[in-house]
Design an enzyme around this catalytic site. Sequence first.
Site, PDB file in Angstrom:
ATOM      1  N   VAL A  82     -37.618  17.913  27.295  1.00 16.39           N
ATOM      2  CA  VAL A  82     -37.055  17.602  25.984  1.00 16.39           C
ATOM      3  C   VAL A  82     -37.601  18.576  24.958  1.00 16.39           C
ATOM      4  O   VAL A  82     -38.822  18.767  24.846  1.00 16.39           O
ATOM      5  CB  VAL A  82     -37.391  16.159  25.568  1.00 16.39           C
ATOM      6  CG1 VAL A  82     -36.883  15.863  24.152  1.00 16.39           C
ATOM      7  CG2 VAL A  82     -36.794  15.168  26.566  1.00 16.39           C
ATOM      8  N   LYS A  83     -36.709  19.207  24.212  1.00 16.67           N
ATOM      9  CA  LYS A  83     -37.109  20.175  23.190  1.00 16.67           C
ATOM     10  C   LYS A  83     -37.130  19.493  21.821  1.00 16.67           C
ATOM     11  O   LYS A  83     -36.172  18.806  21.452  1.00 16.67           O
ATOM     12  CB  LYS A  83     -36.087  21.310  23.156  1.00 16.67           C
ATOM     13  CG  LYS A  83     -36.660  22.713  23.238  1.00 16.67           C
ATOM     14  CD  LYS A  83     -35.525  23.720  23.147  1.00 16.67           C
ATOM     15  CE  LYS A  83     -36.013  25.121  23.328  1.00 16.67           C
ATOM     16  NZ  LYS A  83     -34.950  26.120  23.129  1.00 16.67           N
ATOM     17  N   VAL A  84     -38.251  19.693  21.115  1.00 19.35           N
ATOM     18  CA  VAL A  84     -38.336  19.141  19.751  1.00 19.35           C
ATOM     19  C   VAL A  84     -38.815  20.246  18.807  1.00 19.35           C
ATOM     20  O   VAL A  84     -39.596  21.116  19.220  1.00 19.35           O
ATOM     21  CB  VAL A  84     -39.313  17.945  19.659  1.00 19.35           C
ATOM     22  CG1 VAL A  84     -38.880  16.791  20.548  1.00 19.35           C
ATOM     23  CG2 VAL A  84     -40.749  18.358  19.997  1.00 19.35           C
TER      24      VAL A  84
END
Length: 217
Positions: A82-84
């Site tokens: 997951v990219k944040v």
Amino acid sequence: MKFFLDTANTDEIRALLPSGLVDGITTNPSLIAKSGRKIAEVIKEIASLVSGSVSAEVTATETKAMLEEGKYLASLADNITVKVPLTPAGIETCHSLSQAGIGVNVTLCFSAAQALLAAKAGAQFISPFVGRLDDIGQDGMALVSDIVEMYDAQGMATEVLVASVRHPIHVVEAARIGADVATLPPKVLHQLYRHPLTDKGLEAFLADWQKTGQSIL
Ligand code: G3P
């Protein structure tokens, strides 16, 4: 150093898989938009094409919604990261998701101070954007060097994922510095092969070989 492809174009990914050079994929909202496809559909397809990490980015900006989006994206396949973004909410989300065993790639990193926060929040990857720093006259690779030195000094396990790569020198410098991953636009990966002396030398070999009248098989 691992090579990821920075694209959501599955045709570009399929074309490069036979090389054995593709260790993972990174996407972002702009790349998903460019694909013209629904995020769930394209991320699921990408995750089925490669066994390595596939980064899918949240688009919410508040922690609660980021967490919901992140957990949904992680549910799409076993190899989703997951990219944040590197914001206060992004760091909170990174902390919660990593505590839940979900891999997080903290993106839009432009300083060593930001990278320190990501590692302390349990990020699997930190993505310093070297090209965008170069674009404004700052030294993107110097940031990568600072982060690698800092993480080594602190024994931090977060992998340095060099992003916003513009040309082969970024890739070579990243490897020289000891970055863990470089994520390459497919165009840059194709550029890594090319040298005119290789083409010229092969042409000469084949011309001489043809004169022998032989064939190997
Ligand atoms: O996907 C993250 C990063 O690689 C984006 O790079 O070319 O948009 O600066 P770029």
